[in-house]
Motif scaffolding. Structure first.
Motif, PDB file in Angstrom:
ATOM      1  N   PRO A  34      38.584  43.479  60.556  1.00  0.00           N
ATOM      2  CA  PRO A  34      38.533  43.155  61.983  1.00  0.00           C
ATOM      3  C   PRO A  34      39.630  42.156  62.377  1.00  0.00           C
ATOM      4  O   PRO A  34      40.110  41.370  61.553  1.00  0.00           O
ATOM      5  N   PRO A  47      36.980  37.109  63.441  1.00  0.00           N
ATOM      6  CA  PRO A  47      35.789  36.919  62.602  1.00  0.00           C
ATOM      7  C   PRO A  47      34.522  37.358  63.322  1.00  0.00           C
ATOM      8  O   PRO A  47      34.422  37.274  64.539  1.00  0.00           O
ATOM      9  N   SER A  48      33.547  37.830  62.536  1.00  0.00           N
ATOM     10  CA  SER A  48      32.266  38.223  63.106  1.00  0.00           C
ATOM     11  C   SER A  48      31.504  36.994  63.576  1.00  0.00           C
ATOM     12  O   SER A  48      31.594  35.921  62.980  1.00  0.00           O
ATOM     13  N   ASN A  74      33.497  36.170  57.021  1.00  0.00           N
ATOM     14  CA  ASN A  74      34.039  36.467  58.355  1.00  0.00           C
ATOM     15  C   ASN A  74      33.723  37.893  58.801  1.00  0.00           C
ATOM     16  O   ASN A  74      33.724  38.190  59.979  1.00  0.00           O
ATOM     17  N   SER A  75      33.479  38.765  57.849  1.00  0.00           N
ATOM     18  CA  SER A  75      33.089  40.141  58.153  1.00  0.00           C
ATOM     19  C   SER A  75      32.309  40.681  56.965  1.00  0.00           C
ATOM     20  O   SER A  75      32.275  40.061  55.894  1.00  0.00           O
TER      21      SER A  75
END
Length: 231
Positions: A59, A62-63, A210-211
């Motif tokens: 991605p 970051p999630s 982060n993902s």
């Protein structure tokens, strides 16, 4: 010998196998218990071992929100569970400042195959003892040195007594990255009388940093083969 019994014997090459009278051999034939994959939903990601696994989706941002530990997908037919692992701080020098560490988790999937419900019969399992072949394919995700574990048990009629089992936990060579499907297989033979169930369980490691990054599997199978292995 009835026509359906003869058809089963000829098509599955069961010459010399016990095939008792009074059984509904037409129903047995329609179930096709020999040579068929007895696991349900063997490829829940919709992938095939004949096509390379997809590359990870990285991605741009970051999630947000809590870490994900379970993959998305249709896991009907499987019983699933998640074990979130403690952060691995090994190899980090004392006093070093760490901004983030990956959060690893095991995603466990299991099924129990009822061999008699699938069309097999007591005399075949106890005397003929056909081969029971197990096969699985997992993704070389490179997330960790240990990303896959398999445990298969042959169980008695009570559903808990273990007659035979196979465990596999391969270690990954992280210096050699090919991102392919890796095969794990085993054939049970000469396992003795009393087997009525097969408990198939595998665990695959995922991580969140982060993902969410996962290790996929596909084309799992439990197949009974008409090869005599009994005494």
């Amino acid at each position: 010998m009835s026509d359906w019994r003869k058809t089963c014997e000829e098509e599955w090459r069961l010459h010399g196998a016990p095939m008792p009278d009074g059984r509904d051999w037409k129903s047995v034939y329609e179930l096709r218990p020999l040579g068929r994959n007895l696991l349900k939903n063997p490829a829940p990601y919709g992938l095939s071992k004949d096509v390379s696994p997809p590359e990870p989706d990285l991605p741009d941002q970051p999630s947000r929100g809590p870490p994900q530990s379970q993959p998305d997908g249709d896991f009907s037919g499987w019983t699933t569970s998640v074990e979130v692992l403690p952060y691995d701080r090994s190899g980090i020098p004392e006093g070093a400042v760490v901004c983030a560490l990956p959060q690893f988790s095991w995603f466990t999937m299991e099924q129990v195959v009822d061999l008699k419900a699938e069309g097999l019969w007591d005399e075949l399992l106890d005397e003929f003892q056909p081969e029971i072949a197990v096969q699985d394919w997992y993704e070389e995700s490179q997330l960790h040195r240990s990303i896959y574990q398999l445990q298969v048990k042959l169980l008695a009629a009570d559903g808990s007594t273990v007659i035979s089992q196979h465990v596999d936990a391969p270690a990954e060579d992280r210096d050699q990255y090919s991102h392919t499907w890796k095969e794990v297989s085993h054939v049970f033979s000469g396992y003795g009388p009393g087997v009525r169930f097969v408990h198939f369980q595998h665990r695959l490691k995922n991580s969140f940093l982060n993902s969410f990054f996962l290790t996929r599997f596909t084309d799992s199978s439990v197949t009974v083969r008409a090869v005599a292995t009994g005494p």
